[in-house]
Design an enzyme around this catalytic site. Structure first.
Site, mmCIF file in Angstrom:
data_model
loop_
_atom_site.group_PDB
_atom_site.id
_atom_site.type_symbol
_atom_site.label_atom_id
_atom_site.label_comp_id
_atom_site.label_asym_id
_atom_site.label_seq_id
_atom_site.Cartn_x
_atom_site.Cartn_y
_atom_site.Cartn_z
ATOM 1 N N SER A 66 0.838 -1.188 0.000
ATOM 2 C CA SER A 66 0.000 0.000 0.000
ATOM 3 C C SER A 66 0.884 1.253 0.000
ATOM 4 O O SER A 66 1.839 1.348 -0.761
ATOM 5 C CB SER A 66 -0.956 -0.038 1.195
ATOM 6 O OG SER A 66 -1.959 0.948 1.074
ATOM 7 N N ASP A 233 -5.674 -2.907 -2.862
ATOM 8 C CA ASP A 233 -4.724 -2.705 -1.774
ATOM 9 C C ASP A 233 -4.165 -4.016 -1.237
ATOM 10 O O ASP A 233 -4.902 -4.936 -0.875
ATOM 11 C CB ASP A 233 -5.402 -1.937 -0.640
ATOM 12 C CG ASP A 233 -4.408 -1.256 0.262
ATOM 13 O OD1 ASP A 233 -3.650 -1.974 0.930
ATOM 14 O OD2 ASP A 233 -4.379 -0.018 0.293
#
Length: 421
Positions: A66, A233
């Protein structure tokens, strides 16, 4: 997690631990990742004080997920100059604004918000096309396109300043957790249940995919096994965040977390009554995505280390089992409390969008913290990261550089101002 074949690490030098077998792991958390930049700035100061500040990083392996993948990319392209890399990251987070990451103009936010609300109220049938995400992160893609040069990662690997760089994302298409990696030595891909790793040149699209917070930012298409899958993500379903670094050959790991240490204080002042707002629920949901996996994996690793200490015959190159030393740094103060102080820094359009969800209330600060890409907030997190690194200066110097606690700093001239953004 340890049972794998690894490339032989470079011999450890007499000057300290072997950087080639030392990994840095950085997790996600949206704007919370400014804390990582602060920790790294503090670490650069500690390195300079002990005469270790010039040249390559103390990490040969970088594994990011991320926003941590974006920070990792900033280090990977300047792996031969640790001070310059940390200064560049600090400068970025010091002056970042929300509209550098996602569109905040009235037209885009208004249309997106209206579509989402009407979709929730009336269903997908009312839309010609289902909304892909609440926010348009095109600005982030443009910024990364200017800052991230993939060929510089390969140059860091070719020079030996970097041993491996890994970015993890989740395939919405298949549910597989995929780690994309580049390495100095040939490392065989690995496969686990719903987890795979493949060698691939890391691009801006990989960084965007890994940092696509669910529902907030759109998924990205990436090529896998000759076809494209949609990725989001990488912290989603990431039950073993330490695994990529260990597979890539790490025997020492520094992990920078985003979860505040459990302590009394701000949480005790929050009212317990009343039904939770959508933002409060969303904040807890994002916390389960971003913050919980690392601690659980650390517990598993410590159990394995204890097992190997009691049964050393299990450790050996042939079987691939080995103990892994881990050090962690996490926020010493609640990030939610810091976010609550800076919620009004969000763009007016974003505040208007979040207000009906409770995202502008103190109880919704956790949710807002992931979107608070504004200097007042990121600078506060960076300052916290620097303080936390300084509080563990002796341990960090010993862990990364082999400096015996209590050793006087190196007699080198250090201009502290040169290490500031």
């Amino acid at each position: 997690m340890h049972r794998e074949s690894f490339p032989a690490p470079h011999p450890a030098s007499q000057s300290g631990p072997n950087p080639a077998a030392t990994a840095l792991i950085m997790m996600g958390g949206g704007a919370r990742a400014a804390y990582q930049a602060g920790v790294l700035s503090g670490l650069a100061r500690i390195a300079a004080r002990h005469g270790k500040g010039h040249g390559a990083m103390p990490f040969g392996i970088i594994a990011g997920t991320s926003a941590g993948a974006i920070n990792g990319a900033g280090l990977a392209i300047q792996a031969g100059d640790f001070q310059a890399a940390t200064q560049s990251l600090a400068a970025l987070w010091h002056s970042i604004h929300a509209d550098d990451v996602y569109r905040t103009d009235v037209l885009r936010v208004g249309v997106s918000g209206a579509r989402w609300l009407s979709t929730l109220a009336l269903g997908w049938a009312t839309q010609r096309r289902a909304p892909r995400a609440l926010f348009d992160n095109t600005p982030l893609g443009s910024m990364l396109g200017e800052l991230f040069e993939p060929e510089r990662v390969q140059a860091s690997l070719d020079s030996g300043a970097l041993q491996a760089f890994a970015v993890t994302a989740l395939s919405y298409s298949t549910g597989r957790h995929v780690t994309f990696y580049q390495s100095h030595h040939r490392i065989h891909p690995w496969h686990r249940s719903q987890r795979i790793a493949i060698p691939a040149p890391i691009t801006v699209d990989h960084l965007l995919a890994s940092a696509s917070i669910p529902f907030l930012f759109p998924a990205m298409p990436l090529e896998l096994d000759g076809h494209h899958e949609w990725f989001g993500d990488g912290t989603m379903r990431q039950m073993s965040p330490l695994s990529p670094a260990i597979h890539l050959g790490a025997s020492r790991v520094l992990a920078i977390g985003a979860a505040s240490r459990q302590r009394s204080g701000w949480y005790d002042t929050m009212p317990a009554g009343g039904y939770p707002s959508l933002a409060q629920v969303g904040g807890q949901a994002l916390a389960s995505i971003f913050l919980d996996g690392l601690n659980a994996d650390l517990e598993r690793l410590l159990h394995i280390n204890r097992l190997l200490a009691r049964m050393p015959e299990l450790a050996g190159d042939r079987e691939g089992w080995r103990p892994v030393q881990v050090m962690t740094i996490s926020p010493s103060e609640p990030i939610e409390a810091i976010a609550a102080e800076h919620q009004k820094q969000l763009p007016r359009t974003v505040r208007a969008l979040l207000a009906p969800l409770g995202g502008t209330e103190a109880r919704g600060a956790a949710f807002a913290s992931y979107l608070l890409f504004e200097p007042a907030f990121t600078q506060a997190l960076m300052a916290l990261g620097e303080r936390d690194a300084e509080a563990q200066a002796d341990e960090l110097a010993a862990f990364l550089f082999g400096v015996v606690p209590g050793t006087p700093p190196a007699a080198l001239p250090v201009d502290e101002r040169a290490l500031s953004p």
